[in-house]
Write an enzyme that holds these catalytic residues in place. Structure first.
Site, PDB file in Angstrom:
ATOM      1  N   SER A  27       0.828  -1.218   0.000  1.00 48.86           N
ATOM      2  CA  SER A  27       0.000   0.000   0.000  1.00 48.86           C
ATOM      3  C   SER A  27       0.859   1.264   0.000  1.00 48.86           C
ATOM      4  O   SER A  27       1.807   1.391   0.774  1.00 48.86           O
ATOM      5  CB  SER A  27      -0.917   0.019   1.221  1.00 48.86           C
ATOM      6  OG  SER A  27      -1.622   1.245   1.249  1.00 48.86           O
ATOM      7  N   LYS A  78     -12.456  -4.689   0.388  1.00 50.44           N
ATOM      8  CA  LYS A  78     -13.359  -3.631  -0.078  1.00 50.44           C
ATOM      9  C   LYS A  78     -14.826  -4.065  -0.174  1.00 50.44           C
ATOM     10  O   LYS A  78     -15.731  -3.262   0.051  1.00 50.44           O
ATOM     11  CB  LYS A  78     -12.896  -3.102  -1.430  1.00 50.44           C
ATOM     12  CG  LYS A  78     -11.676  -2.195  -1.370  1.00 50.44           C
ATOM     13  CD  LYS A  78     -11.329  -1.707  -2.764  1.00 50.44           C
ATOM     14  CE  LYS A  78     -10.332  -0.575  -2.742  1.00 50.44           C
ATOM     15  NZ  LYS A  78     -10.232   0.110  -4.023  1.00 50.44           N
ATOM     16  N   ASP A 115     -13.115   6.390  -4.709  1.00 54.87           N
ATOM     17  CA  ASP A 115     -12.414   6.108  -5.973  1.00 54.87           C
ATOM     18  C   ASP A 115     -13.023   6.873  -7.150  1.00 54.87           C
ATOM     19  O   ASP A 115     -12.301   7.389  -8.010  1.00 54.87           O
ATOM     20  CB  ASP A 115     -12.420   4.611  -6.289  1.00 54.87           C
ATOM     21  CG  ASP A 115     -11.419   3.836  -5.447  1.00 54.87           C
ATOM     22  OD1 ASP A 115     -10.439   4.442  -4.982  1.00 54.87           O
ATOM     23  OD2 ASP A 115     -11.626   2.627  -5.249  1.00 54.87           O
ATOM     24  N   GLY A 142     -14.095  -4.506 -14.098  1.00 54.44           N
ATOM     25  CA  GLY A 142     -13.829  -4.907 -12.719  1.00 54.44           C
ATOM     26  C   GLY A 142     -14.260  -3.807 -11.748  1.00 54.44           C
ATOM     27  O   GLY A 142     -15.032  -2.912 -12.102  1.00 54.44           O
ATOM     28  N   ALA A 144     -12.539  -1.335 -10.494  1.00 57.45           N
ATOM     29  CA  ALA A 144     -12.086   0.007 -10.871  1.00 57.45           C
ATOM     30  C   ALA A 144     -12.984   0.589 -11.962  1.00 57.45           C
ATOM     31  O   ALA A 144     -13.281   1.784 -11.967  1.00 57.45           O
ATOM     32  CB  ALA A 144     -10.641  -0.058 -11.353  1.00 57.45           C
ATOM     33  N   ILE A 234      -5.799   3.928 -15.636  1.00 57.71           N
ATOM     34  CA  ILE A 234      -5.742   3.907 -14.167  1.00 57.71           C
ATOM     35  C   ILE A 234      -4.523   3.145 -13.669  1.00 57.71           C
ATOM     36  O   ILE A 234      -4.210   3.176 -12.495  1.00 57.71           O
ATOM     37  CB  ILE A 234      -7.038   3.373 -13.532  1.00 57.71           C
ATOM     38  CG1 ILE A 234      -7.242   1.919 -13.869  1.00 57.71           C
ATOM     39  CG2 ILE A 234      -8.245   4.185 -13.926  1.00 57.71           C
ATOM     40  CD1 ILE A 234      -8.045   1.248 -12.780  1.00 57.71           C
ATOM     41  N   TYR A 236      -0.797   2.840 -12.771  1.00 55.40           N
ATOM     42  CA  TYR A 236       0.212   3.870 -12.483  1.00 55.40           C
ATOM     43  C   TYR A 236       1.612   3.285 -12.315  1.00 55.40           C
ATOM     44  O   TYR A 236       2.547   3.992 -11.916  1.00 55.40           O
ATOM     45  CB  TYR A 236      -0.193   4.715 -11.267  1.00 55.40           C
ATOM     46  CG  TYR A 236      -0.459   3.932 -10.009  1.00 55.40           C
ATOM     47  CD1 TYR A 236       0.580   3.460  -9.224  1.00 55.40           C
ATOM     48  CD2 TYR A 236      -1.761   3.669  -9.614  1.00 55.40           C
ATOM     49  CE1 TYR A 236       0.330   2.737  -8.082  1.00 55.40           C
ATOM     50  CE2 TYR A 236      -2.024   2.946  -8.471  1.00 55.40           C
ATOM     51  CZ  TYR A 236      -0.979   2.482  -7.703  1.00 55.40           C
ATOM     52  OH  TYR A 236      -1.235   1.758  -6.576  1.00 55.40           O
TER      53      TYR A 236
HETATM   54  P1  ATR Z   1     -10.001  -4.189 -10.599  1.00 58.45           P
HETATM   55  O1  ATR Z   1     -10.875  -4.389  -9.403  1.00 58.45           O
HETATM   56  O2  ATR Z   1      -8.698  -3.524 -10.304  1.00 58.45           O
HETATM   57  O3  ATR Z   1     -10.740  -3.533 -11.722  1.00 58.45           O
HETATM   58  P2  ATR Z   1     -10.377  -6.860 -11.661  1.00 58.45           P
HETATM   59  O4  ATR Z   1     -11.729  -6.932 -11.061  1.00 58.45           O
HETATM   60  O5  ATR Z   1      -9.480  -8.057 -11.514  1.00 58.45           O
HETATM   61  O6  ATR Z   1      -9.530  -5.651 -11.061  1.00 58.45           O
HETATM   62  O7  ATR Z   1     -10.519  -6.468 -13.208  1.00 58.45           O
HETATM   63  C1  ATR Z   1      -9.462  -6.573 -14.100  1.00 58.45           C
HETATM   64  C2  ATR Z   1      -9.957  -6.135 -15.477  1.00 58.45           C
HETATM   65  O8  ATR Z   1      -8.875  -6.334 -16.416  1.00 58.45           O
HETATM   66  C3  ATR Z   1     -11.120  -6.972 -15.993  1.00 58.45           C
HETATM   67  O9  ATR Z   1     -11.951  -6.155 -16.804  1.00 58.45           O
HETATM   68  C4  ATR Z   1     -10.399  -8.012 -16.839  1.00 58.45           C
HETATM   69  O10 ATR Z   1     -11.220  -8.601 -17.840  1.00 58.45           O
HETATM   70  P3  ATR Z   1     -12.112  -9.921 -17.512  1.00 58.45           P
HETATM   71  O11 ATR Z   1     -13.321  -9.415 -16.783  1.00 58.45           O
HETATM   72  O12 ATR Z   1     -12.415 -10.473 -18.827  1.00 58.45           O
HETATM   73  O13 ATR Z   1     -11.229 -10.803 -16.660  1.00 58.45           O
HETATM   74  C5  ATR Z   1      -9.330  -7.173 -17.475  1.00 58.45           C
HETATM   75  N1  ATR Z   1      -8.213  -7.975 -17.979  1.00 58.45           N
HETATM   76  C6  ATR Z   1      -7.236  -8.571 -17.276  1.00 58.45           C
HETATM   77  N2  ATR Z   1      -6.378  -9.218 -18.108  1.00 58.45           N
HETATM   78  C7  ATR Z   1      -6.845  -9.022 -19.370  1.00 58.45           C
HETATM   79  C8  ATR Z   1      -6.397  -9.425 -20.670  1.00 58.45           C
HETATM   80  N3  ATR Z   1      -5.292 -10.184 -20.835  1.00 58.45           N
HETATM   81  N4  ATR Z   1      -7.125  -9.033 -21.759  1.00 58.45           N
HETATM   82  C9  ATR Z   1      -8.234  -8.258 -21.604  1.00 58.45           C
HETATM   83  N5  ATR Z   1      -8.698  -7.840 -20.387  1.00 58.45           N
HETATM   84  C10 ATR Z   1      -8.015  -8.215 -19.293  1.00 58.45           C
END
Ligand code: ATR
Length: 299
Positions: A27, A78, A115, A142, A144, A234, A236
């Site tokens: 963090s 969360k 957020d 997801g 975010a 988003i 960073y």
């Molecule tokens: P957060 O809470 O930070 O948003 P998350 O819930 O794990 O994290 O979401 C990650 C996002 O990245 C999701 O939209 C994921 O797509 P899926 O819902 O299909 O899993 C996307 N993501 C991660 N790896 C990906 C990849 N290789 N290609 C396309 N989208 C990807």
């Protein structure tokens, strides 16, 4: 120039806050809040609290009784914290996650989510001329993405397109958020069509993990983008992701993910410590230096 900060010795009346996570070592919040505490010479402390998910229900009610004013929450807490709150503010209900808790004098626990506010503030600061009413394309669905869609809708987007690799997740996001964003059309679109859909968009936001250090870059062609498109990421770490680099090379305004991290901390700090802090270049440098090192550096 680097701002010189001197440690503030806390007294027995110090105000307490912190961040609950498991793990919590990654963090950046202690460094961020620690900077503001030192800058404003506040008699207070912000601590990393490593609490296992199975212990949250037992530990949380003890914190206000120990004198804490509130805490931030990070993974995996969360969503888990929602049923433990006495009150959940509408923004957190809409997003389905709480990242900030405020403890009342009576030990009541209020959950909120900063957020969306943080993303909106960072976007407004990084792209003041953005056309907020123009259609936006959000990549990802997801947690975010929920905050980002909520912020774009509240800022006045008439239409938001959501492209996610897994279509069902985009549909679920729309189902949950649509009632909270009545003035905005939320539309799930095909992940494969993301480059074509850019035509006519005023804002593009990457909320996926693509482009994150160690992950593949986000593959999107900016060829059809309008010259006024604002591109926001988003992610960073790194600060300049491949998509932001490509956007700048095309002369587009690009907004990195650090601003959201910094701005989302403002409302919590103000409510716990009584001072509204500002996000400025010195704070950015302080937190970015830590990102470059990789592990939190000693303050
Ligand atoms: P957060 O809470 O930070 O948003 P998350 O819930 O794990 O994290 O979401 C990650 C996002 O990245 C999701 O939209 C994921 O797509 P899926 O819902 O299909 O899993 C996307 N993501 C991660 N790896 C990906 C990849 N290789 N290609 C396309 N989208 C990807």
């Amino acid at each position: 120039m680097t701002e010189t900060l001197h440690p503030v010795w806390i007294s027995g009346a110090a105000r307490l806050a912190g961040v609950i996570g498991h793990p919590v070592t990654h963090s950046r919040s202690p460094r961020l809040h620690g900077f503001w505490l030192a800058r404003h010479r506040i008699d207070g402390a912000y601590l990393p609290l490593a609490i296992r998910p199975e212990d949250l229900a037992q530990v949380l009610p003890a914190l206000p009784r120990m004198g804490f004013r509130g805490v931030n929450l990070t993974l995996p807490h969360k969503e888990l914290v929602l049923p433990l709150c006495d009150e959940v503010e509408p923004v957190a209900r809409a997003i389905g996650a709480v990242n900030t808790l405020i403890f009342g004098e009576d030990h009541r626990i209020t959950g909120t989510n900063t957020d969306a506010w943080g993303f909106g503030a960072a976007l407004a600061a990084g792209a003041p001329a953005r056309d907020a009413a123009a259609p936006a394309l959000v990549l990802g669905a997801g947690g975010a993405a929920r905050a980002v869609v909520y912020a774009l809708a509240k800022a006045g987007a008439a239409r938001i397109l959501i492209a996610n690799r897994t279509a069902e997740r985009a549909a679920a996001l729309i189902r949950d958020l649509a009632p909270h964003c009545p003035a905005t059309v939320l539309e799930a679109v095909d992940w494969a069509a993301r480059s074509d859909l850019l035509a006519g968009c005023g804002t593009l936001v990457n909320t996926t993990s693509l482009g994150l250090h160690g992950q593949p870059p986000l593959d999107i062609d900016l060829g059809l983008a309008d010259d006024r498109l604002v591109v926001s990421d988003i992610v960073y770490d790194p600060l300049e992701t491949p998509i932001l680099k490509a956007a700048r090379a095309r002369g587009l305004v690009a907004v990195d993910g650090l601003g959201m991290l910094l701005h989302q901390a403002v409302p919590g700090f103000e409510r716990w410590f009584g001072v509204r802090p500002v996000v400025d270049a010195a704070l950015r440098r302080h937190v970015a230096a830590d990102l470059l090192i990789g592990e939190p550096a000693p303050c």
